[in-house]
Motif scaffolding. Structure first.
Motif, PDB file in Angstrom:
ATOM      1  N   PHE A 169       3.791  11.847   8.293  1.00 51.56           N
ATOM      2  CA  PHE A 169       4.833  11.351   7.383  1.00 51.56           C
ATOM      3  C   PHE A 169       4.847   9.823   7.280  1.00 51.56           C
ATOM      4  O   PHE A 169       5.142   9.277   6.221  1.00 51.56           O
ATOM      5  CB  PHE A 169       6.200  11.871   7.829  1.00 51.56           C
ATOM      6  N   ASP A 170       4.530   9.147   8.370  1.00 52.76           N
ATOM      7  CA  ASP A 170       4.522   7.686   8.324  1.00 52.76           C
ATOM      8  C   ASP A 170       3.476   7.188   7.325  1.00 52.76           C
ATOM      9  O   ASP A 170       3.759   6.310   6.491  1.00 52.76           O
ATOM     10  CB  ASP A 170       4.239   7.105   9.713  1.00 52.76           C
ATOM     11  N   ALA A 171       2.276   7.740   7.406  1.00 53.78           N
ATOM     12  CA  ALA A 171       1.213   7.336   6.483  1.00 53.78           C
ATOM     13  C   ALA A 171       1.547   7.741   5.050  1.00 53.78           C
ATOM     14  O   ALA A 171       1.259   7.006   4.101  1.00 53.78           O
ATOM     15  CB  ALA A 171      -0.116   7.960   6.911  1.00 53.78           C
ATOM     16  N   ALA A 172       2.183   8.913   4.903  1.00 47.22           N
ATOM     17  CA  ALA A 172       2.551   9.381   3.568  1.00 47.22           C
ATOM     18  C   ALA A 172       3.575   8.449   2.929  1.00 47.22           C
ATOM     19  O   ALA A 172       3.452   8.083   1.755  1.00 47.22           O
ATOM     20  CB  ALA A 172       3.107  10.802   3.650  1.00 47.22           C
ATOM     21  N   ARG A 173       4.584   8.051   3.715  1.00 50.21           N
ATOM     22  CA  ARG A 173       5.602   7.138   3.184  1.00 50.21           C
ATOM     23  C   ARG A 173       4.996   5.779   2.835  1.00 50.21           C
ATOM     24  O   ARG A 173       5.358   5.150   1.838  1.00 50.21           O
ATOM     25  CB  ARG A 173       6.743   6.968   4.190  1.00 50.21           C
ATOM     26  N   GLN A 174       4.049   5.318   3.673  1.00 49.86           N
ATOM     27  CA  GLN A 174       3.404   4.042   3.392  1.00 49.86           C
ATOM     28  C   GLN A 174       2.654   4.100   2.058  1.00 49.86           C
ATOM     29  O   GLN A 174       2.735   3.182   1.242  1.00 49.86           O
ATOM     30  CB  GLN A 174       2.435   3.683   4.519  1.00 49.86           C
ATOM     31  N   ARG A 175       1.943   5.195   1.833  1.00 49.18           N
ATOM     32  CA  ARG A 175       1.186   5.352   0.586  1.00 49.18           C
ATOM     33  C   ARG A 175       2.116   5.385  -0.629  1.00 49.18           C
ATOM     34  O   ARG A 175       1.857   4.740  -1.647  1.00 49.18           O
ATOM     35  CB  ARG A 175       0.369   6.644   0.644  1.00 49.18           C
ATOM     36  N   ILE A 176       3.195   6.170  -0.521  1.00 52.18           N
ATOM     37  CA  ILE A 176       4.070   6.308  -1.690  1.00 52.18           C
ATOM     38  C   ILE A 176       4.823   5.002  -1.940  1.00 52.18           C
ATOM     39  O   ILE A 176       5.097   4.641  -3.094  1.00 52.18           O
ATOM     40  CB  ILE A 176       5.039   7.501  -1.512  1.00 52.18           C
ATOM     41  N   ASP A 177       5.153   4.270  -0.871  1.00 52.41           N
ATOM     42  CA  ASP A 177       5.827   2.978  -1.057  1.00 52.41           C
ATOM     43  C   ASP A 177       4.889   1.968  -1.720  1.00 52.41           C
ATOM     44  O   ASP A 177       5.337   1.143  -2.540  1.00 52.41           O
ATOM     45  CB  ASP A 177       6.324   2.441   0.290  1.00 52.41           C
ATOM     46  N   GLU A 178       3.611   2.017  -1.380  1.00 55.88           N
ATOM     47  CA  GLU A 178       2.642   1.137  -2.046  1.00 55.88           C
ATOM     48  C   GLU A 178       2.569   1.461  -3.541  1.00 55.88           C
ATOM     49  O   GLU A 178       2.493   0.552  -4.381  1.00 55.88           O
ATOM     50  CB  GLU A 178       1.263   1.308  -1.400  1.00 55.88           C
ATOM     51  N   ALA A 179       2.608   2.761  -3.857  1.00 59.46           N
ATOM     52  CA  ALA A 179       2.587   3.156  -5.268  1.00 59.46           C
ATOM     53  C   ALA A 179       3.847   2.696  -5.986  1.00 59.46           C
ATOM     54  O   ALA A 179       3.800   2.212  -7.125  1.00 59.46           O
ATOM     55  CB  ALA A 179       2.446   4.678  -5.367  1.00 59.46           C
ATOM     56  N   LEU A 180       4.995   2.796  -5.304  1.00 59.19           N
ATOM     57  CA  LEU A 180       6.260   2.384  -5.915  1.00 59.19           C
ATOM     58  C   LEU A 180       6.355   0.868  -6.065  1.00 59.19           C
ATOM     59  O   LEU A 180       7.039   0.374  -6.970  1.00 59.19           O
ATOM     60  CB  LEU A 180       7.435   2.921  -5.087  1.00 59.19           C
ATOM     61  N   ASP A 181       5.679   0.124  -5.195  1.00 63.40           N
ATOM     62  CA  ASP A 181       5.645  -1.329  -5.367  1.00 63.40           C
ATOM     63  C   ASP A 181       4.987  -1.697  -6.688  1.00 63.40           C
ATOM     64  O   ASP A 181       5.372  -2.679  -7.339  1.00 63.40           O
ATOM     65  CB  ASP A 181       4.873  -1.979  -4.206  1.00 63.40           C
ATOM     66  N   ARG A 182       3.997  -0.892  -7.097  1.00 58.05           N
ATOM     67  CA  ARG A 182       3.285  -1.174  -8.349  1.00 58.05           C
ATOM     68  C   ARG A 182       3.985  -0.565  -9.559  1.00 58.05           C
ATOM     69  O   ARG A 182       3.985  -1.142 -10.642  1.00 58.05           O
ATOM     70  CB  ARG A 182       1.854  -0.643  -8.261  1.00 58.05           C
ATOM     71  N   PHE A 183       4.583   0.619  -9.344  1.00 56.51           N
ATOM     72  CA  PHE A 183       5.197   1.345 -10.466  1.00 56.51           C
ATOM     73  C   PHE A 183       6.600   1.828 -10.069  1.00 56.51           C
ATOM     74  O   PHE A 183       6.830   3.027  -9.889  1.00 56.51           O
ATOM     75  CB  PHE A 183       4.334   2.546 -10.872  1.00 56.51           C
ATOM     76  N   PRO A 184       7.550   0.911  -9.910  1.00 63.01           N
ATOM     77  CA  PRO A 184       8.885   1.299  -9.427  1.00 63.01           C
ATOM     78  C   PRO A 184       9.701   2.101 -10.438  1.00 63.01           C
ATOM     79  O   PRO A 184      10.719   2.689 -10.062  1.00 63.01           O
ATOM     80  CB  PRO A 184       9.550  -0.047  -9.139  1.00 63.01           C
ATOM     81  N   LEU A 185       9.272   2.129 -11.687  1.00 60.59           N
ATOM     82  CA  LEU A 185      10.057   2.799 -12.727  1.00 60.59           C
ATOM     83  C   LEU A 185       9.464   4.153 -13.134  1.00 60.59           C
ATOM     84  O   LEU A 185       9.834   4.704 -14.167  1.00 60.59           O
ATOM     85  CB  LEU A 185      10.175   1.892 -13.964  1.00 60.59           C
ATOM     86  N   VAL A 186       8.565   4.679 -12.314  1.00 60.25           N
ATOM     87  CA  VAL A 186       7.956   5.984 -12.607  1.00 60.25           C
ATOM     88  C   VAL A 186       8.716   7.071 -11.838  1.00 60.25           C
ATOM     89  O   VAL A 186       8.618   7.142 -10.605  1.00 60.25           O
ATOM     90  CB  VAL A 186       6.462   5.999 -12.224  1.00 60.25           C
ATOM     91  N   PRO A 187       9.487   7.910 -12.524  1.00 58.40           N
ATOM     92  CA  PRO A 187      10.304   8.923 -11.823  1.00 58.40           C
ATOM     93  C   PRO A 187       9.484   9.869 -10.964  1.00 58.40           C
ATOM     94  O   PRO A 187       9.930  10.294  -9.901  1.00 58.40           O
ATOM     95  CB  PRO A 187      10.991   9.670 -12.967  1.00 58.40           C
ATOM     96  N   ARG A 188       8.261  10.189 -11.425  1.00 55.07           N
ATOM     97  CA  ARG A 188       7.425  11.128 -10.684  1.00 55.07           C
ATOM     98  C   ARG A 188       7.178  10.658  -9.257  1.00 55.07           C
ATOM     99  O   ARG A 188       7.168  11.461  -8.309  1.00 55.07           O
ATOM    100  CB  ARG A 188       6.103  11.270 -11.419  1.00 55.07           C
ATOM    101  N   LEU A 189       7.007   9.353  -9.062  1.00 54.80           N
ATOM    102  CA  LEU A 189       6.768   8.826  -7.723  1.00 54.80           C
ATOM    103  C   LEU A 189       7.992   8.988  -6.829  1.00 54.80           C
ATOM    104  O   LEU A 189       7.862   9.250  -5.623  1.00 54.80           O
ATOM    105  CB  LEU A 189       6.360   7.355  -7.806  1.00 54.80           C
ATOM    106  N   TRP A 190       9.168   8.844  -7.408  1.00 51.01           N
ATOM    107  CA  TRP A 190      10.393   9.045  -6.621  1.00 51.01           C
ATOM    108  C   TRP A 190      10.549  10.520  -6.239  1.00 51.01           C
ATOM    109  O   TRP A 190      11.053  10.827  -5.151  1.00 51.01           O
ATOM    110  CB  TRP A 190      11.602   8.542  -7.390  1.00 51.01           C
ATOM    111  N   LEU A 191      10.093  11.423  -7.105  1.00 49.16           N
ATOM    112  CA  LEU A 191      10.101  12.836  -6.739  1.00 49.16           C
ATOM    113  C   LEU A 191       9.141  13.096  -5.576  1.00 49.16           C
ATOM    114  O   LEU A 191       9.452  13.877  -4.661  1.00 49.16           O
ATOM    115  CB  LEU A 191       9.706  13.711  -7.943  1.00 49.16           C
ATOM    116  N   ASP A 192       7.970  12.461  -5.628  1.00 46.09           N
ATOM    117  CA  ASP A 192       7.015  12.626  -4.536  1.00 46.09           C
ATOM    118  C   ASP A 192       7.579  12.079  -3.221  1.00 46.09           C
ATOM    119  O   ASP A 192       7.380  12.669  -2.153  1.00 46.09           O
ATOM    120  CB  ASP A 192       5.701  11.915  -4.880  1.00 46.09           C
ATOM    121  N   LYS A 193       8.292  10.960  -3.322  1.00 48.94           N
ATOM    122  CA  LYS A 193       8.903  10.402  -2.112  1.00 48.94           C
ATOM    123  C   LYS A 193       9.982  11.350  -1.575  1.00 48.94           C
ATOM    124  O   LYS A 193      10.078  11.573  -0.359  1.00 48.94           O
ATOM    125  CB  LYS A 193       9.516   9.034  -2.422  1.00 48.94           C
ATOM    126  N   ALA A 194      10.755  11.931  -2.479  1.00 44.69           N
ATOM    127  CA  ALA A 194      11.777  12.888  -2.071  1.00 44.69           C
ATOM    128  C   ALA A 194      11.148  14.095  -1.372  1.00 44.69           C
ATOM    129  O   ALA A 194      11.698  14.626  -0.399  1.00 44.69           O
ATOM    130  CB  ALA A 194      12.575  13.343  -3.293  1.00 44.69           C
TER     131      ALA A 194
END
Length: 289
Positions: free
Chosen positions: A29-54
């Protein structure tokens, strides 16, 4: 140009989010959260990424942070049905049925033609003891989409609890009257008939309206086997009148019928022969395993 940009962004987001989901499924989970946070840093307004984080928080069992991520996704896309349903699910898992109901009520008011939203609302209403409203919403969901197996199953269960065993049949009859040209409506009616001329008429109507649909044949095969009319079941599975020959989705029923008939060796030979002809038909390999 704009379409190409959207497609390119979707590809990039998929490449960033895919590894995070894989890592989460593996329990890292730590590595997964790091990856998704890196994606959100680039695309913070993409709802799909927030679903993946959820989803990562859901797998961790962290309901509070899952709900925060889903709420953020909902702020970005307020009427996205998938987000609404995921958040409602999360509230229910937390025992907050009232919040789930309120969220889904508002969603249905905004989009009354979404059968899945009505199905979710019906479920939470039933759990809150609001049976009449639950049944009303599940029936409306089926009027919107009669090809909704979960809703039919729920209505059947709830009708048994309420002592209204014919409620599914009455709804299916209503659907056929309101949309006589809908193959799915006739198939739904057939599923709620025990047999006899009415069942045969419903099956033939479903086939006539959509001749290449396999489900009416499959239902007919099941009923023949239940009645131990194995020869008729085999005839239906082989569907010799099918243009171009019976599809594999029907032929796979031949070994199943033979096994039900007590002819295990013949069933195995039929299955092996089918897989020689259709080596990429995965359900067949699952049967032989």
């Amino acid at each position: 140009q704009r379409t190409r940009c959207f497609q390119r962004r979707r590809q990039i987001v998929g490449k960033l989010a895919g590894p995070a989901e894989h890592l989460a499924e593996l329990g890292d989970f730590d590595a997964a959260r790091q990856r998704i946070d890196e994606a959100l840093d680039r695309f913070p307004l993409v709802p799909r990424l927030w679903l993946d984080k959820a989803h990562i928080f859901e797998l961790q069992g962290d309901g509070e942070r899952e709900q925060e991520a889903l709420t953020h996704a909902l702020q970005l896309a307020p009427h996205w049905s998938l987000t609404l349903r995921r958040l409602a699910d999360s509230w229910e898992r937390s025992g907050r049925y009232d919040r789930s109901r309120d969220l889904l009520h508002a969603a249905v008011l905004h989009d009354p033609l979404d059968p899945a939203l009505r199905g979710y609302l019906a479920r939470v209403l039933w759990r809150l003891g609001e049976q009449d409203d639950a049944v009303a919403h599940i029936e409306e969901a089926l009027r919107l989409s009669c090809d909704y197996p979960w809703a039919w199953d729920q209505l059947a269960q709830w009708s048994q609890v309420r002592g209204e065993k014919d409620r599914c049949l009455h709804l299916a009859q209503e659907l056929v009257k309101s949309r006589p040209g809908d193959s799915q409506a006739w198939l739904s009616l057939a599923r709620h008939l025990d047999g006899g001329p009415q069942f045969n008429h419903a099956i033939l109507s479903a086939i006539a309206l959509d001749p290449r649909r396999t489900e009416p044949y499959e239902l007919k095969i099941e009923r023949f086997v239940q009645a131990k009319r194995f020869d008729e079941a085999l005839q239906a599975a082989r569907a010799q009148d099918w243009p171009g020959g019976a599809p594999v989705e029907l032929r796979i029923w031949v070994p199943w019928v033979l096994r039900a008939k007590g002819e295990g060796e013949n069933a195995l030979r039929e299955l092996e022969a089918l897989l020689v002809q259709e080596p990429r038909y995965y359900p067949g390999w699952r049967l032989i395993a």
